[in-house]
Design a protein around this motif. Structure first.
Motif, short mmCIF file in Angstrom:
data_model
loop_
_atom_site.label_atom_id
_atom_site.label_comp_id
_atom_site.label_asym_id
_atom_site.label_seq_id
_atom_site.Cartn_x
_atom_site.Cartn_y
_atom_site.Cartn_z
N HIS A 5 103.18 -12.19 43.06
CA HIS A 5 101.91 -12.31 43.69
C HIS A 5 102.45 -12.78 45.30
CE1 HIS A 5 98.41 -13.30 40.78
NE2 HIS A 5 99.56 -12.44 40.40
N GLY A 6 103.42 -13.55 45.35
CA GLY A 6 103.77 -13.81 46.71
C GLY A 6 104.55 -12.60 47.42
N PHE A 7 105.28 -11.96 46.53
CA PHE A 7 105.82 -10.90 47.08
C PHE A 7 104.80 -9.67 47.46
CE2 PHE A 7 107.30 -6.20 46.02
CZ PHE A 7 108.31 -6.10 46.99
N GLY A 8 103.78 -9.38 46.74
CA GLY A 8 102.66 -8.63 47.08
C GLY A 8 102.10 -9.00 48.53
N ASN A 9 101.81 -10.48 48.54
CA ASN A 9 101.13 -10.75 49.82
C ASN A 9 101.94 -10.53 51.09
OD1 ASN A 9 99.72 -12.41 51.71
ND2 ASN A 9 99.25 -14.15 50.40
#
Length: 314
Positions: free
Chosen positions: A128-132
């Protein structure tokens, strides 16, 4: 602060947390109207929200984007606070989100979970952090604006922003769509750092990391095409022309050396690729004119909404 505030809470199966979310916002913003838009929940979310004093509306079309579209169309207010119903965002931050709007310093405020590190500490879903970060990087590269947190579900808007926002997304792409719309239309944007807490035990995220992530990336490409068609099709034209040159340069070199064109298929392919590149560039130029005309109409619509708001306040 003068003006009516509406708290917009899109919900799907949030029975575990919705009561606390509604109670918290009623405490922090006692004069605000709190709307819970229930998206076909099967766990009693709507009934719980209604019991705690929320105005409950059912949205039968599945997907967060569909819920936000209905919210923006239906609800009348001067300032809007949009927050998820999963109790991951503190109601205490709502006044800080509204303040720049009421002061005339921003048209959209973004609840930034990343700057103070709380999202990294609380969230245990690495992708999720990577996608953000990936979405933030793409928006910065394409539009030249650096969001601190582009995927946050905690935002506040002015009436003019909400009533001129064309919601096209059906699902979780809505945050990306709102962000790109705000940048493209040159709305004033302010990041407001907030604390983030992970979902309580028993509450599950409805976001599919890879499925919804792919939809977000596709939405970025589609909005890039719609909002900046000349740049979009120029890149496509560059690819076609580059491929045409790769195929065609040896043919041209051989022609100058021998006076012959023995590789006719390569010649035809090179011409076709260059032609496709030129056609793509021409298409981008035409669509760019259409996009600018649409932007003019949108600007006039904003003036109409602002004028109506002034008359209502008078």
């Amino acid at each position: 602060m003068d003006g009516k505030v509406a708290v917009l809470i899109p919900c799907y199966n949030e029975a575990i947390t919705i009561a606390k979310v509604v109670d918290d916002f009623r405490r922090v913003l006692p004069e605000a109207d709190i709307y819970v838009y229930d998206n076909n929940s099967s766990d009693g979310t709507a009934e719980i929200a209604r019991e705690h004093g929320a105005i409950v509306v059912r949205e039968p079309r599945q997907g967060k984007g569909n819920v936000v579209r209905s919210m923006f169309r239906d609800v009348e207010a001067d300032y809007y606070v949009m927050v998820d119903g999963d109790d991951t965002y503190p109601a205490e931050a709502a006044p800080a989100l509204i303040a720049p709007l009421a002061a005339g310093e921003a048209d959209m405020t973004v609840g930034d979970r990343l700057s103070n590190g709380t999202y990294g500490e609380e969230n245990d879903r690495a992708f999720h952090g990577f996608g953000n970060d990936l979405v933030r990087w793409l928006i910065r590269r394409i539009y030249g604006f650096a969001f601190e947190d582009v995927m946050t579900g905690y935002r506040a808007f002015t009436r003019a922003f909400v009533k001129t926002m064309p919601v096209l997304s059906a699902g979780f792409q809505i945050e990306t769509e709102i962000s790109i719309h705000a940048v493209d239309k040159r709305w004033r944007i302010a990041d407001v750092p907030i604390d983030y807490r992970d979902r309580p035990e028993g509450s599950e995220s409805k976001l599919s990391t890879f499925g919804d992530g792919a939809k977000v990336l596709m939405a970025i490409g589609a909005l890039f095409k719609d909002y900046r068609p000349l740049a979009f099709f120029s890149w496509i034209a560059l690819v076609f022309i580059a491929l045409g040159l790769v195929v065609g340069v040896p043919v041209v070199a051989e022609f100058f050396a021998t006076g012959l064109v023995p590789r006719l298929p390569s010649t035809v392919l090179a011409v076709a690729l260059v032609f496709c590149g030129v056609l793509s560039l021409a298409s981008g130029a035409i669509l760019d004119t259409v996009a600018k005309a649409d932007r003019r109409q949108w600007e006039l619509k904003v003036y109409e909404v602002l004028e109506q708001q002034r008359r209502n306040q008078a």
